[in-house]
Design a protein around this motif. Structure first.
Motif, PDB file in Angstrom:
ATOM      1  N   TYR A   1       0.840  -1.197   0.000  1.00 17.44           N
ATOM      2  CA  TYR A   1       0.000   0.000   0.000  1.00 17.44           C
ATOM      3  C   TYR A   1       0.878   1.253   0.000  1.00 17.44           C
ATOM      4  O   TYR A   1       0.644   2.189  -0.773  1.00 17.44           O
ATOM      5  CB  TYR A   1      -0.946   0.025   1.204  1.00 17.44           C
ATOM      6  CG  TYR A   1      -1.735   1.315   1.272  1.00 17.44           C
ATOM      7  CD1 TYR A   1      -2.828   1.515   0.439  1.00 17.44           C
ATOM      8  CD2 TYR A   1      -1.360   2.341   2.133  1.00 17.44           C
ATOM      9  CE1 TYR A   1      -3.536   2.707   0.469  1.00 17.44           C
ATOM     10  CE2 TYR A   1      -2.059   3.532   2.161  1.00 17.44           C
ATOM     11  CZ  TYR A   1      -3.138   3.713   1.331  1.00 17.44           C
ATOM     12  OH  TYR A   1      -3.820   4.892   1.342  1.00 17.44           O
TER      13      TYR A   1
ATOM     14  N   ARG B   1       0.741   3.767  -3.010  1.00 19.78           N
ATOM     15  CA  ARG B   1       0.249   5.109  -2.671  1.00 19.78           C
ATOM     16  C   ARG B   1       1.298   6.164  -2.999  1.00 19.78           C
ATOM     17  O   ARG B   1       0.985   7.216  -3.541  1.00 19.78           O
ATOM     18  CB  ARG B   1      -0.122   5.149  -1.182  1.00 19.78           C
ATOM     19  CG  ARG B   1      -0.646   6.478  -0.694  1.00 19.78           C
ATOM     20  CD  ARG B   1      -2.004   6.802  -1.319  1.00 19.78           C
ATOM     21  NE  ARG B   1      -2.405   8.129  -0.912  1.00 19.78           N
ATOM     22  CZ  ARG B   1      -2.142   9.244  -1.601  1.00 19.78           C
ATOM     23  NH1 ARG B   1      -1.483   9.199  -2.727  1.00 19.78           N
ATOM     24  NH2 ARG B   1      -2.550  10.409  -1.163  1.00 19.78           N
TER      25      ARG B   1
ATOM     26  N   GLN C   1       0.510   8.975  -5.973  1.00 24.16           N
ATOM     27  CA  GLN C   1       0.031  10.175  -5.281  1.00 24.16           C
ATOM     28  C   GLN C   1      -0.167  11.382  -6.191  1.00 24.16           C
ATOM     29  O   GLN C   1      -1.017  12.208  -5.931  1.00 24.16           O
ATOM     30  CB  GLN C   1       0.929  10.520  -4.105  1.00 24.16           C
ATOM     31  CG  GLN C   1       2.304  11.006  -4.463  1.00 24.16           C
ATOM     32  CD  GLN C   1       3.137  11.245  -3.213  1.00 24.16           C
ATOM     33  OE1 GLN C   1       2.625  11.251  -2.096  1.00 24.16           O
ATOM     34  NE2 GLN C   1       4.424  11.429  -3.407  1.00 24.16           N
TER      35      GLN C   1
ATOM     36  N   TYR D   1      -6.246   5.888  -7.756  1.00 18.51           N
ATOM     37  CA  TYR D   1      -6.540   5.857  -6.331  1.00 18.51           C
ATOM     38  C   TYR D   1      -6.301   4.449  -5.810  1.00 18.51           C
ATOM     39  O   TYR D   1      -6.715   3.469  -6.435  1.00 18.51           O
ATOM     40  CB  TYR D   1      -7.986   6.290  -6.085  1.00 18.51           C
ATOM     41  CG  TYR D   1      -8.268   7.622  -6.729  1.00 18.51           C
ATOM     42  CD1 TYR D   1      -8.023   8.808  -6.046  1.00 18.51           C
ATOM     43  CD2 TYR D   1      -8.722   7.697  -8.053  1.00 18.51           C
ATOM     44  CE1 TYR D   1      -8.246  10.042  -6.655  1.00 18.51           C
ATOM     45  CE2 TYR D   1      -8.937   8.924  -8.663  1.00 18.51           C
ATOM     46  CZ  TYR D   1      -8.693  10.088  -7.968  1.00 18.51           C
ATOM     47  OH  TYR D   1      -8.904  11.302  -8.572  1.00 18.51           O
ATOM     48  N   VAL D   2      -5.645   4.345  -4.658  1.00 20.03           N
ATOM     49  CA  VAL D   2      -5.293   3.052  -4.081  1.00 20.03           C
ATOM     50  C   VAL D   2      -6.205   2.767  -2.898  1.00 20.03           C
ATOM     51  O   VAL D   2      -6.346   3.596  -1.996  1.00 20.03           O
ATOM     52  CB  VAL D   2      -3.810   3.029  -3.622  1.00 20.03           C
ATOM     53  CG1 VAL D   2      -3.441   1.649  -3.096  1.00 20.03           C
ATOM     54  CG2 VAL D   2      -2.881   3.444  -4.773  1.00 20.03           C
TER      55      VAL D   2
END
Length: 191
Positions: free
Chosen positions: A49, A53, A57, A62-63
């Motif tokens: 993650y 991310r 960013q 979108y994670v």
């Protein structure tokens, strides 16, 4: 009325809504998401993650981390989807797919971290589901063997297949520059 499904029967999304606890619905079959993931599973998911991310960013992707429902439907009818999964990580690159509670349709990238209770499902049912519904890239992380399988769609099938192990760096097929060190993922086991 809240209930638990009969894992030997075929079910619908409407039935899925009544189930108690974390369940997935794939091809009408109920898959229980219990027990809770191990500490290694959680550690690997957290490292991935963070890496995803960080990479996404400043991009329009979108994670999301589990539990986050992903709805797949034959008819673009997401009010009553055919399948509901909860991938460990989902990268969604179309904001239109994201609702208050889920993702409607195939994320661009999905990551599943294997556990003994999910390995067959992740390599079989989910593999086929994600391929058939157009998940562009699918990573399967195998903590037991300390390997990562990366699959990418080409002409509708996962024909690009990479296997990463030991001290290698995982390289995304779709996203140039997205790399994750294998040592980073498995360092909890190496101490």
């Amino acid at each position: 009325m809240v209930s638990n499904p009969d894992e030997k029967k075929t079910h619908t999304y409407e039935e899925w809504l009544t189930w108690d606890g974390p369940w997935e619905l794939i091809n009408g079959r109920a898959y229980n998401m219990s027990p809770a993931p191990t500490s290694l599973h959680q550690f690997i998911g957290g490292e991935l993650y963070f890496a995803l991310r960080t990479f996404f960013q400043n991009r329009n992707c979108y994670v999301f981390v589990a539990p986050f429902d992903v709805f797949f439907s034959e008819r673009d009818n997401y009010t009553s989807p055919d399948h509901v999964t909860r991938p460990d990580l989902s990268v969604v690159c179309s904001k239109d797919q994201i609702s208050k509670s889920c993702c409607h349709g195939a994320p661009t990238l999905i990551v599943e971290v294997l556990s003994s209770s999910t390995a067959l499902k992740d390599f079989n049912e989910k593999f086929n589901l994600y391929q058939n519904y157009g998940v562009q890239e699918y990573w399967i992380v195998d903590p037991g063997n300390q390997t990562v399988h990366v699959y990418a769609l080409q002409n509708g099938t996962y024909s690009v297949r990479e296997l990463y192990m030991e001290a290698e760096k995982i390289q995304s097929v779709l996203f140039e520059g997205l790399q994750v060190s294998m040592n980073r993922l498995f360092r909890l086991e190496q101490q």
